[in-house]
Design a protein around this motif. Structure first.
Motif, PDB file in Angstrom:
ATOM      1  N   HIS A  13      47.412   5.852  34.197  1.00 15.85           N
ATOM      2  CA  HIS A  13      46.272   6.218  35.045  1.00 15.85           C
ATOM      3  C   HIS A  13      46.728   7.088  36.208  1.00 15.85           C
ATOM      4  O   HIS A  13      47.473   6.629  37.081  1.00 15.85           O
ATOM      5  N   TYR A  66      45.531   8.459  39.453  1.00 13.02           N
ATOM      6  CA  TYR A  66      44.387   8.164  40.308  1.00 13.02           C
ATOM      7  C   TYR A  66      43.971   9.360  41.154  1.00 13.02           C
ATOM      8  O   TYR A  66      42.803   9.496  41.508  1.00 13.02           O
ATOM      9  N   CYS A  81      50.341   8.045  40.193  1.00 10.35           N
ATOM     10  CA  CYS A  81      49.814   7.470  38.958  1.00 10.35           C
ATOM     11  C   CYS A  81      50.477   6.133  38.683  1.00 10.35           C
ATOM     12  O   CYS A  81      51.584   5.850  39.169  1.00 10.35           O
ATOM     13  N   PRO A 104      41.300   0.476  39.523  1.00  3.67           N
ATOM     14  CA  PRO A 104      42.431   0.606  40.459  1.00  3.67           C
ATOM     15  C   PRO A 104      42.351  -0.440  41.562  1.00  3.67           C
ATOM     16  O   PRO A 104      41.263  -0.933  41.861  1.00  3.67           O
ATOM     17  N   PRO A 105      43.511  -0.782  42.133  1.00  3.39           N
ATOM     18  CA  PRO A 105      44.851  -0.269  41.811  1.00  3.39           C
ATOM     19  C   PRO A 105      45.516  -1.085  40.709  1.00  3.39           C
ATOM     20  O   PRO A 105      45.842  -2.264  40.929  1.00  3.39           O
ATOM     21  N   ARG A 119      37.107   8.166  36.854  1.00  3.21           N
ATOM     22  CA  ARG A 119      38.399   7.533  36.623  1.00  3.21           C
ATOM     23  C   ARG A 119      38.700   7.585  35.126  1.00  3.21           C
ATOM     24  O   ARG A 119      37.882   7.180  34.305  1.00  3.21           O
ATOM     25  N   TYR A 124      41.484   6.638  32.089  1.00  5.19           N
ATOM     26  CA  TYR A 124      42.624   5.817  31.700  1.00  5.19           C
ATOM     27  C   TYR A 124      43.051   6.206  30.287  1.00  5.19           C
ATOM     28  O   TYR A 124      42.215   6.359  29.399  1.00  5.19           O
TER      29      TYR A 124
END
Length: 212
Positions: free
Chosen positions: A171, A173, A178, A18-19, A158, A160
């Protein structure tokens, strides 16, 4: 499908961290949590139910049950592997046990090096190729949304979701929002149009430019 090969071919020079939205030209950033109130400190309050609904709805709009996806989980290791097995249990509860034999592992330097000046930490990346229907995405999405809300179950890693067929990355977050990335605007235009009212207003101008 090897994760690194897929990323190099379809999302060249994009680092999976991220981001994501600000690191790729084609994407949408959605707002999940809205109208939070201080008294919402109990399970299934209106705020958190709204988060769940948006995350699940967007996921299902993007992934059909039979599509091939790759679920990627980054586990940051701050204690030299001592609790790594326990942390993985948080991931394994959401997939069929037989699929775990296909789980791929990659150990790499801590994914946020600016927070690790001495280079002592590692990030363990686990990836699993499967069908959408092979894992329990609804409780997994809820656990991701719960991470900063003091609610259980929760998962801090995290996660994905990479759609191999559509060539997209999804994703969530945390409860705030998202990111959705694609290799072509047309792939996700139906989501842009269908859930336009959920787009984060802060980034709306840049997102509209991509699709208009």
């Amino acid at each position: 499908m090897l994760l690194n090969n897929f990323m190099n071919e379809n999302f060249p020079n994009l680092e999976l961290r991220p981001p994501l939205f600000y690191c790729w030209d084609i994407g949408i950033r959605f707002e999940l949590g809205v109208e939070w109130k201080r008294e919402y400190d109990y399970p299934n309050n209106p705020y958190v139910l709204g988060c769940y609904k948006r995350a699940i709805t967007l996921f299902e709009a993007l992934h059909s049950p039979t599509e091939e996806i790759c679920v990627v989980t980054d586990v940051n290791d701050f204690d030299k592997g001592k609790k790594l097995k326990n942390q993985l249990n948080n991931f394994s509860r959401y997939v069929e046990k037989t699929l775990l034999f296909s789980l791929k592992h990659q150990s790499m330097p801590y994914i946020f090096p600016e927070d690790d000046e001495e280079g002592t930490y590692k990030t363990h990346r686990f990836s699993l190729n499967c069908k959408t229907s092979d894992f329990k995405y609804i409780p997994l999405l809820k656990a991701i949304c719960n991470q900063d809300l003091g609610l259980k179950p929760r998962i801090f890693h995290r996660v994905y979701f990479i759609n191999i067929n559509k060539k997209t990355i999804f994703h969530v977050y945390d409860d705030r929002g998202c990111d959705l990335l694609a290799t072509s605007p047309e792939t996700i235009r139906h989501i842009y149009e269908g859930y336009n009212h959920w787009i984060l207003d802060y980034d709306r101008y840049e997102i509209d430019r991509v699709f208009k």
